[in-house]
Design an enzyme around this catalytic site. Structure first.
Site, PDB file in Angstrom:
ATOM      1  N   ASP A  30      40.997 -94.667  14.293  1.00 45.08           N
ATOM      2  CA  ASP A  30      40.819 -93.335  13.340  1.00 45.08           C
ATOM      3  C   ASP A  30      41.835 -93.491  12.331  1.00 45.08           C
ATOM      4  OD1 ASP A  30      40.185 -90.879  12.229  1.00 45.08           O
ATOM      5  OD2 ASP A  30      39.389 -90.136  14.124  1.00 45.08           O
ATOM      6  N   ASP A  66      38.939 -91.019   8.052  1.00 43.48           N
ATOM      7  CA  ASP A  66      38.910 -89.502   7.924  1.00 43.48           C
ATOM      8  C   ASP A  66      38.850 -88.867   6.454  1.00 43.48           C
ATOM      9  OD1 ASP A  66      39.773 -87.030   9.683  1.00 43.48           O
ATOM     10  OD2 ASP A  66      41.343 -87.005   8.101  1.00 43.48           O
ATOM     11  N   GLU A 110      34.123 -90.525   6.992  1.00 43.80           N
ATOM     12  CA  GLU A 110      33.758 -89.158   6.983  1.00 43.80           C
ATOM     13  C   GLU A 110      33.858 -88.495   5.713  1.00 43.80           C
ATOM     14  OE1 GLU A 110      35.468 -84.911   9.310  1.00 43.80           O
ATOM     15  OE2 GLU A 110      36.852 -86.183   8.132  1.00 43.80           O
ATOM     16  N   HIS A 167      34.799 -84.201  17.398  1.00 48.52           N
ATOM     17  CA  HIS A 167      35.857 -83.378  17.924  1.00 48.52           C
ATOM     18  C   HIS A 167      35.821 -82.174  16.958  1.00 48.52           C
ATOM     19  CE1 HIS A 167      37.249 -85.841  14.960  1.00 48.52           C
ATOM     20  NE2 HIS A 167      38.477 -85.006  14.506  1.00 48.52           N
ATOM     21  N   ASP A 168      35.202 -81.919  15.802  1.00 48.24           N
ATOM     22  CA  ASP A 168      35.288 -80.839  15.133  1.00 48.24           C
ATOM     23  C   ASP A 168      34.042 -80.127  15.323  1.00 48.24           C
ATOM     24  OD1 ASP A 168      37.737 -81.675  13.827  1.00 48.24           O
ATOM     25  OD2 ASP A 168      36.340 -83.001  12.379  1.00 48.24           O
TER      26      ASP A 168
END
Ligand code: GLC
Ligand code: CA
Length: 562
Positions: free
Chosen positions: A98, A200, A254, A326-327
């Protein structure tokens, strides 16, 4: 269509803090992950996306990096990481890291330098602006985590930009030195054996340099000025040219707010930027004004969004497929049913996603049907954005705490961050110590050990879905076609590859439904490849029959010519 390994792969996302603790300090770590690689292999996933493990003061659980070249102590050492890559590769799997490059931690040495003085060599690594006309922030942009996106610094009398928390200052991508430094960092990790990157909030790296306010309000969402901003494609093409294109990597960006049109630039097959992106359209169907206002989602809209992305990218760009990360809240609680239909609805959602064209992503615990959590008190929560929201609503706006908790139960990011449920022992087998965040109380029922020993479990269903993908190229490469239905209960689609066909029939409701078979081949000619219910007289495969009765959340996939 060109065959590529990353199209054929299934990705498993590990949120290391909550995956497996090897040393009893209550925090998941790299050794813990190494210990569970066989489990991921058994599931059939090929690629592990590891949420950030770099050194970080952990204000946002690693999404605030203070050193890109070392490992967070909580997670272990560089030797542990090296062992991890080796063990992943030994199993024929790959590792996707990530990359958080939109911002760093405010403890990163670049920022520590940057804030010192206006002529510091690192000043332009970040985005500094003098106060606005009223002496306040330069504009009215709100931070994603609450409050202004600008923080004042006494040292130099200027504000710095932070789209997320004030501990996450935004890097200045318009500075070529910043870009060069980041590309070198990416090279460094590739040389250490990384096979890919998840990037990200990568579509926020280029801001409108005039920093206009967004409308009149005191605080407003400034996304139009930084999401898919003025130079984002230029920068991604540069990174691609200088680094990414020189290796056979898997890359996914993302990109909140990206449309299919944007996707055709970010992820077009000519691969001048990234290989795929995470769009957010389907995970915003139940948003009101923002994520903290909850409205019911409609199946019709979900079908529309998924179908549109399938059709508009087809042959031109590649889709990523996800419901969880995870969000996001847990998909079975959100789009399925987490009470009596937990198991069939978890399997249905898996079928829906894994049979579409694109690369599927599984988030840890999704494969055993983990659900949202309802902790009794705000004290039990850890996520920075949840805590900020609570504080704003309760302390500043005087809202009833219980009402605010109800919203958090639906939306909070900690829903996805409770520890992985390995078995029915204390703390779900995640740790022998005290977990950093409590385990979901349903772990005695929902856990890996129970799932593995039950052939009808969600886990084994995922394994079967993945093996279908490995066996039949149509699952990966077949074209997509929506079969029209009333859109109230049913979602039906076809895939085609040369003479082969798949029909995916989903009853996305807690009531029985009837589907009228509309293929030019009969059910009897086809083969039921997978289904989440045992056969029952009158249901499903009716031979030459045209009417198919479906049970609540029943999913059936028929194949023809394979
Ligand atoms: C991304 C991450 C999220 C993080 C934010 C800031 O959206 O997925 O967890 O809080 O970026 O880095
Ligand atoms: Ca640990």
């Amino acid at each position: 269509m060109e065959r590529r390994w990353w199209k054929e792969s299934v990705v498993y996302q590990v949120y290391p803090r909550s995956f497996m603790d090897s040393n009893g300090d209550g925090i998941g770590d790299l050794r813990g992950l190494v210990d569970r690689l066989d489990y991921i292999r058994e599931l059939g996933a090929d690629v592990i996306w590891l949420s950030p493990i770099y050194q970080s003061p952990n204000k946002d659980n690693g999404y605030d990096i203070s050193d890109y070249f070392s490992i967070m102590q909580d997670f272990g050492t560089m030797e542990d990481w090296e062992l991890l890559v080796e063990e992943i590769h030994d199993r024929g799997m790959k590792l996707m890291m990530d990359l958080v490059m939109n911002h760093t931690s405010d403890e990163h040495p670049w920022f520590v330098e940057s804030r010192r003085s206006k002529d510091n060599p690192y000043r332009d690594f970040y985005i500094w602006r003098p106060p606005g006309r009223d002496g306040g922030p330069p504009n009215n942009w709100a931070s994603m985590f609450g409050g202004s996106a600008w923080e004042y610094c006494e040292e130099t009398g200027e504000y710095y930009l932070h789209l997320f928390s004030k501990h996450q200052p935004d890097l200045n991508w318009d500075n070529p030195r910043v870009r060069r430094t980041l590309y070198d960092m990416v090279w460094w990790w590739i040389n250490k054996g990384v096979d890919g990157f998840r990037m990200d909030v990568i579509n926020s790296i280029s801001k409108d340099q005039s920093f206009p306010s967004a409308g009149e309000g005191e605080l407003a969402n400034g996304k139009q000025y930084y999401e898919n901003g003025p130079h984002v494609h230029e920068y991604l093409q540069e990174m691609n040219r200088e680094v990414l294109s020189r290796f056979d990597l898997m890359t996914v960006g993302e990109t909140g707010g990206a449309t299919t049109e944007d996707a055709l630039r970010y992820a077009c097959s000519e691969e001048k930027e990234l290989q795929m992106i995470f769009h957010f359209e389907h995970v915003r169907l139940d948003y009101g004004e923002d994520k903290w206002s909850v409205v019911p989602w409609k199946l019709k809209d979900l079908i529309d969004v998924l179908s549109r992305w399938q059709k508009e990218l087809e042959g031109k760009a590649w889709n990523s497929l996800y419901f969880n990360n995870h969000d996001q809240p847990r998909s079975v609680s959100r789009f399925g049913h987490d009470k009596e239909f937990r198991v069939p609805s978890a399997k249905l959602l898996a079928t829906m996603l894994h049979m579409l064209q694109g690369t599927p992503y599984i988030y840890q615990g999704e494969e055993i049907g983990m659900t949202n959590v309802r902790f009794p008190s705000i004290e039990d929560y850890r996520d920075i954005s949840t805590l900020q929201f609570y504080k704003e609503q309760v302390e500043e706006k005087g809202r009833d705490p219980q009402d605010v908790l109800e919203v958090i139960y639906k939306r909070g990011r900690d829903n996805a961050r409770t520890p992985m449920q390995w078995n029915a022992a204390e703390h779900a087998g995640f740790t022998t110590g005290t977990p950093w965040i409590q385990v979901h109380p349903n772990y005695t029922m929902v856990n890996v050990e129970a799932e593995r020993s039950d052939p009808n479990s969600v886990f084994h269903y995922y394994r079967r879905l993945i093996s279908l993908r490995k066996k039949h190229p149509i699952v990966v490469y077949g074209s997509y076609e929506l079969v029209p239905t009333d859109g109230e209960q049913l979602f039906v689609y076809r895939r085609k590859l040369k003479r082969q066909r798949l029909v995916v029939i989903l009853n996305v409701s807690d009531r029985p439904a009837v589907y009228h078979w509309s293929e030019d081949w009969s059910m009897a000619e086809g083969r039921l490849l997978i289904s989440n219910y045992p056969p029952l007289e009158g249901y499903g495969s009716g031979g030459a029959a045209k009417e198919m009765k479906l049970r609540p959340y029943e999913a059936r996939v028929y194949g023809y010519g394979l």
